[in-house]
Each structure stands twice: as structure tokens, then as C-alpha cells.
Motif scaffolding. Structure first.
Motif, PDB file in Angstrom:
ATOM      1  N   ARG A 159       0.835  -1.212   0.000  1.00 13.61           N
ATOM      2  CA  ARG A 159       0.000   0.000   0.000  1.00 13.61           C
ATOM      3  C   ARG A 159       0.865   1.256   0.000  1.00 13.61           C
ATOM      4  O   ARG A 159       0.558   2.236  -0.679  1.00 13.61           O
ATOM      5  CB  ARG A 159      -0.951   0.043   1.191  1.00 13.61           C
ATOM      6  CG  ARG A 159      -2.041  -0.974   1.177  1.00 13.61           C
ATOM      7  CD  ARG A 159      -2.988  -0.818  -0.024  1.00 13.61           C
ATOM      8  NE  ARG A 159      -3.910  -1.943  -0.072  1.00 13.61           N
ATOM      9  CZ  ARG A 159      -3.689  -3.067  -0.736  1.00 13.61           C
ATOM     10  NH1 ARG A 159      -2.602  -3.214  -1.449  1.00 13.61           N
ATOM     11  NH2 ARG A 159      -4.568  -4.047  -0.716  1.00 13.61           N
ATOM     12  N   GLU A 191       1.158   6.922  -6.573  1.00 12.78           N
ATOM     13  CA  GLU A 191      -0.007   7.741  -6.931  1.00 12.78           C
ATOM     14  C   GLU A 191       0.134   9.193  -6.477  1.00 12.78           C
ATOM     15  O   GLU A 191      -0.724  10.026  -6.742  1.00 12.78           O
ATOM     16  CB  GLU A 191      -1.289   7.137  -6.335  1.00 12.78           C
ATOM     17  CG  GLU A 191      -1.680   5.804  -6.934  1.00 12.78           C
ATOM     18  CD  GLU A 191      -2.058   5.883  -8.409  1.00 12.78           C
ATOM     19  OE1 GLU A 191      -2.312   6.994  -8.925  1.00 12.78           O
ATOM     20  OE2 GLU A 191      -2.102   4.820  -9.058  1.00 12.78           O
ATOM     21  N   GLU A 247       2.132   1.814  -3.467  1.00 18.43           N
ATOM     22  CA  GLU A 247       1.042   2.302  -4.317  1.00 18.43           C
ATOM     23  C   GLU A 247       0.722   3.764  -4.025  1.00 18.43           C
ATOM     24  O   GLU A 247       0.568   4.567  -4.952  1.00 18.43           O
ATOM     25  CB  GLU A 247      -0.220   1.456  -4.105  1.00 18.43           C
ATOM     26  CG  GLU A 247      -0.097   0.052  -4.640  1.00 18.43           C
ATOM     27  CD  GLU A 247      -1.221  -0.864  -4.152  1.00 18.43           C
ATOM     28  OE1 GLU A 247      -2.085  -0.419  -3.366  1.00 18.43           O
ATOM     29  OE2 GLU A 247      -1.218  -2.037  -4.559  1.00 18.43           O
TER      30      GLU A 247
END
Length: 118
Positions: free
Chosen positions: A53, A60, A56
């Protein structure tokens, strides 16, 4: 629907633990948090999932990872970007909606909840 902004956004933030991670990075006086600190605060998350996570969220643009090589072992700290801070307002909107329409919780109705600092 592959070009729908709502679906694209939900693919980023709708994964398990993502909102919890963003909230933990937002909470408290200290805005930078280490990996182990996040793991401790998010009881139940596995190191593998937390790591995935964080990668990610960093890719992003919601989180920045800063590595301090002056310590042994090197210490990684994470903090919200401007985009991540802005997304907290979306989470606050979700809280407001839930409080109005779905859930009665006097502790959360205060302006600052002791659980999520929203």
C-alpha cells in the motif's frame, strides 16, 4: 467505464487499509511516521500489505517516502503530499455523510474525533 474518474479514484483509495494509512499519516502532531510505527498503529495489517500500500500510495502521489541514511539501519519515514492532505477533506466528507445518514456516534459528532482526528 474505464475512463470514469470515480472508478479510477476508487481503484486507488478503495483498497483495504488505504484510508486507514492516510488517516494515520494525518493524525497527531508529528506528520512523518515510520513503517514500524504505522504497522503498530494499524493492528491487523501485515507487513507485506502495508509495504504494498505504501508503494502504491507513493506512486499515486499521495505519500512521500523519505529515507534517513544517517542511522543504521536506515530509517524510512512517510508523510502526506499536498494531494494526500487534500484527500483528507474527502474522508471528512465521508464522515459527515455517515454521521448524518447512517451512524449515530456522539464521540464522532464532535469536531475532532479521538479516533480519526477529523
Amino acid at each position: 467505464m474505464k475512463n470514469c474518474i470515480v472508478y479510477k479514484t476508487m481503484n486507488i483509495v478503495g483498497k483495504r487499509w488505504t484510508i486507514h494509512i492516510l488517516l494515520e499519516l494525518y493524525k497527531g502532531e508529528k506528520k512523518e511516521k515510520g513503517f514500524n510505527e504505522l504497522k503498530r498503529k494499524l493492528s491487523g495489517v501485515t507487513p507485506r500489505i502495508l509495504s504494498a500500500r505504501m508503494v502504491e500510495l507513493e506512486s499515486e502521489g499521495l505519500v512521500v517516502k523519505r529515507v534517513d541514511n544517517s542511522t543504521v539501519p536506515a530509517r524510512s519515514e512517510y508523510f502526506l503530499t499536498e494531494s494526500g492532505e487534500d484527500f483528507i477533506e474527502v474522508i471528512q466528507g465521508i464522515k459527515k455523510w455517515g454521521s448524518k445518514w447512517k451512524f449515530n456516534n456522539s464521540e464522532c459528532d464532535r469536531s475532532v474525533c479521538k479516533y480519526c482526528d477529523l
